[in-house]
Design a protein around this motif. Structure first.
Motif: not given
Length: 618
Positions: A526, A542, A544-545, A555, A560, A568, A570, A589, A591, A610
Motif C-alpha cells: 500500500y 498506518w 492495518l486492520e 504487517k 500504529s 505499508a 501486508w 482488510f 488499511v 487486499s
C-alpha cells in the motif's frame, strides 16, 4: 432545559457553550484483564446506528437523530453531546447526554461485547485570544480542585488543552451528579480566569507538554504530594509562600467559580458542587464506584436533532456539519443548492423554516445558486451563504495544534497515554498576574433573531445567491497565540509568555493522494503519495486492520506509531507465519493512513481489501 430556579448573582452578557465527550473501550468478554479489546472502527458502521456521517474528516463519526454524535476515536468508542448554552440546567443536560450516550452504545452492542468507561472531556467555550495563558493559570489555581472532582485513586492525571475557541479538560470517566458538578465548576473557573475575578491562591505546580494535541498534562504528583493518594488532606505549596491543603484549595476555588457563575447555574447544580466540596458526596479518589443518576428516557431537545426536514416539494438535509456550522443540501424539484448556516443562526433558521416563512426564498435559491461557488474553507462556514456545491475536507475545520509527539496509548484506559517515551520535562508556568481581564475575542456581530432572506439578483454572489439582511456571520476570530516555548520556567511575577502567531493558521496542509494497493501474491503493498507545500517533514501513521475473526498475516509497520514511511505491506500467505485462508477473492482488510505535518489536522486516506486498486480521496 432549566433545572430549578437560578442561583443569585450578576448575569453574564456573552453566552458560551458547554460540551462533554465520553470514551469507552469495547471488550469481548466481561473484564478488561480476561477479555480482548475490539477496535471500534471495525464496528461503528456495522452496528446499525441511525444517522449520517457529516464530520468533514472523521468518516467514523455518526450524527444520530437525537443530536448525539457516536464515533470511533482510534480504538475506542466515543460519544459527544451537542453543545449546551451555559444557563441554568446546562450542566444537568450534559449529565443527561452522558447517560443517553451510554444507553445508545449499550443498545447497539451485540452479545458478548462490553463497554468499559475510560475518560471524560469537558469543554467550555472561551472568549479570550490568550487561551494558552488561561490554561497555564488554570493549572496552578483551579486544577487541584477539578482533578479531585474527576479522577480516581488510580488515575494518572488530567489534560488541559486550549482547543480552537474552547477550553478542554480531560480526566477520568465521570457521570451523573459528578459530571453535573464538574461541568458547573469548570464553567465558573473559565469565566473567573477570563474576567480576572479575585482568583484563588496560586499553587506551585510542574506541568508537562501534552502529547497528541497541544496543551499540558498535569500529573497526580505535579503539585509535590500524590494528590490522589492524599486526597483532601494533601499539602500544597502556595507560590506566594506557605502551604494550604487540597480541601482548602477546593473551597477557595469553588467560592471564586460560584461567584463568577452568577445566575448561570441552577440551585440543583450549585447544590451538587456543594455536596462534593463539603464531603457529603465522596470524591472519586475516595469512592470510585459511587454514582447518582438513573436511566434516561429521552435526550434533551437540541438543534442538531432537527436538521433533516421536508415541506411539500422543498427538502433540507445536512450535507456537512460540526458543532459550529451546518451545511444544508436544499432540493426543490430538480434543482439543488448548499446553504451554510453558522451555529449562532441555526435556531432562527430552523424556526422560520418550520413555520414556512422561507419556502419561497429557499426554492429560489436552488435556481439561482452559482455552480462555481464552492463551500470549501473554514472562514466560509462562519458566514451565512448559498453555494453551488461543497468540498468536504479538513479545510472546513479550524486549525488545531499538535502535541510534542506520540506516547504509548493504553488499551485499557481510553483517552490516556501510558509511559510516554521519552518523558517530557516538567516545567513551572509563570504565576497568574494581578487581576486584569484577558483580551477578548471580537464579539459576535449582533443578530436580532428576526432576520429575513431577500432575493437580490443584482447582489448575488458568483451570479446567484441571496443577501441575508439583519444576519451576518461571525468575524474571523483572532488566532490563539502559541508560546515560543511550552512555558516560561522563571517564577518572576513580571515575566509573561512571548507570543508568535500560530503557524497552524499560515501553513498549508499536506497534499495527499489516494492509497494505491498492488498485490504481488502473497504480499499487498500500500502506497500513498504526499507532500507539504511549505516543505515540512511529513509523518505517516498506518493502521492495518482485519475484520473480527479475520485476523491473519504479517504487517509492516506492525504498530500504529507515526513514522517516515509512505509504504505499508501486508503478507497474507496460507502458510505460517501468515496462516491466512483464501476462501474468498479478497481479504476483509481495512488499511488507513494519517499523514501529518505536525501543524495541521492529519489527512486520512483509507483502502478496503487486499487486491490491487486505488482508494478514495476521502
Amino acid at each position: 432545559m432549566g433545572a430549578g430556579a437560578p442561583a443569585s448573582g450578576p448575569p453574564t452578557t456573552r453566552p458560551r457553550r458547554l460540551g462533554v465527550e465520553h470514551e469507552y473501550a469495547v471488550f469481548q468478554g466481561d473484564s478488561v484483564r480476561a477479555g480482548r479489546q475490539v477496535d471500534f472502527r471495525t464496528l461503528v458502521h456495522r452496528l446499525g446506528f441511525a444517522g449520517r456521517v457529516l464530520h468533514p474528516t472523521n468518516v467514523d463519526a455518526i450524527l444520530t437523530p437525537s443530536g448525539l454524535a457516536v464515533m470511533a476515536d482510534g480504538l475506542v468508542a466515543e460519544t459527544a453531546c451537542p453543545p449546551e448554552v451555559l444557563a441554568p440546567g446546562a450542566s444537568s443536560a450534559l449529565a443527561t447526554w452522558g447517560a443517553w450516550g451510554r444507553q445508545v452504545l449499550d443498545a447497539h452492542l451485540p452479545a458478548g461485547l462490553h463497554l468499559f468507561p475510560g475518560s471524560t472531556h469537558v469543554s467550555v467555550e472561551t472568549h479570550t485570544s490568550r487561551a494558552d495563558q488561561l490554561c497555564l493559570w488554570f493549572a496552578q489555581t483551579f486544577a487541584p480542585a477539578l482533578m479531585l472532582m474527576m479522577d480516581r485513586a488510580d488515575s494518572p492525571g488530567v489534560l488541559v488543552r486550549p482547543r480552537p475557541y474552547r477550553f478542554e479538560l480531560g480526566g477520568e470517566f465521570i457521570a451523573g451528579e459528578r459530571l453535573q458538578a464538574a461541568a458547573t465548576f469548570l464553567a465558573g473557573a473559565v469565566i473567573a480566569l477570563e474576567e480576572a475575578r479575585a482568583l484563588p491562591p496560586a499553587i506551585e505546580v510542574a506541568v508537562e507538554p501534552a502529547r497528541r494535541r497541544f496543551g499540558w498534562y498535569v500529573d497526580r504528583t505535579a503539585f509535590g504530594p500524590d494528590l490522589y493518594a492524599d486526597g483532601r488532606a494533601a499539602v500544597l505549596n502556595v507560590r506566594s509562600g506557605g502551604t494550604t491543603t487540597a480541601q482548602a484549595q477546593l473551597e477557595s476555588c469553588w467560592a471564586v467559580a460560584r461567584d463568577a457563575l452568577g445566575a448561570l447555574a441552577s440551585i440543583e447544580e450549585i447544590a451538587a458542587v456543594d455536596r462534593l466540596v463539603r464531603g457529603e458526596t465522596p470524591l472519586p479518589c475516595e469512592d470510585a464506584d459511587w454514582h447518582r443518576g438513573g436511566p434516561v428516557v429521552t435526550p434533551p431537545s437540541n438543534l442538531f436533532g432537527r436538521l433533516e426536514q421536508r415541506r411539500a416539494d422543498l427538502r433540507i438535509e445536512p450535507a456537512s456539519s460540526t458543532w459550529d456550522y451546518v451545511a444544508f443540501a436544499i432540493t426543490h424539484g430538480d434543482h439543488a443548492a448548499i446553504l451554510n448556516v453558522p451555529y449562532p443562526h441555526l435556531a432562527a433558521f430552523l424556526e422560520r423554516f418550520e413555520a414556512g416563512e422561507l419556502d419561497d426564498v429557499l426554492a429560489d435559491a436552488t435556481h439561482e445558486a452559482s455552480p462555481t461557488r464552492v463551500l470549501e474553507t473554514y472562514a466560509q462556514t462562519g458566514e451565512i451563504g448559498v453555494f453551488g456545491s461543497i468540498s468536504v475536507g479538513d479545510a472546513l475545520l479550524p486549525r488545531d495544534r499538535m502535541g510534542v509527539g506520540p506516547g504509548v496509548v493504553s488499551t485499557t484506559r481510553p483517552g490516556k497515554i501510558e509511559a510516554p517515551l521519552p518523558p517530557p520535562p516538567r516545567v513551572q508556568p509563570p504565576p497568574p498576574p494581578p487581576p486584569s481581564a484577558l483580551p477578548a475575542l471580537p464579539a459576535r456581530r449582533g443578530f436580532p433573531w428576526t432576520w429575513l432572506l431577500v432575493p437580490v439578483v443584482a447582489l448575488a454572489l458568483g451570479g446567484g445567491g441571496f443577501l441575508f439582511i439583519g444576519g451576518g456571520g461571525d468575524p474571523e476570530p483572532t488566532a490563539t497565540p502559541t508560546p515560543t516555548t511550552a512555558v516560561d520556567v522563571t517564577s518572576t511575577p513580571t515575566v509573561v509568555l512571548t507570543e508568535t502567531p500560530t503557524s497552524a493558521v499560515s501553513v498549508a496542509p499536506p497534499v495527499v493522494g489516494p492509497i494505491v494497493a498492488e498485490l504481488v501474491v502473497p504480499v499487498t503493498t500500500y502506497r500513498v503519495e504526499a507532500s507539504s507545500p511549505d516543505g515540512l517533514t511529513l509523518t505517516y501513521r498506518w493502521f492495518l486492520e482485519a475484520d473480527p475473526g479475520e485476523e491473519c498475516g504479517t504487517k509492516s509497520p506492525s504498530s500504529s506509531e507515526p513514522g517516515d514511511s509512505s509504504v505499508a505491506t501486508w503478507s497474507h500467505a496460507n502458510e505460517p507465519p501468515d496462516s491466512c485462508h483464501h476462501d474468498a477473492g479478497d481479504h476483509s482488510f481495512t488499511v488507513r493512513v494519517e499523514v501529518s505535518d505536525g501543524v495541521n489536522q492529519p489527512v486520512l486516506r483509507t483502502y478496503r481489501g487486499s487486491n490491487s486498486g486505488t482508494g478514495p480521496m476521502e
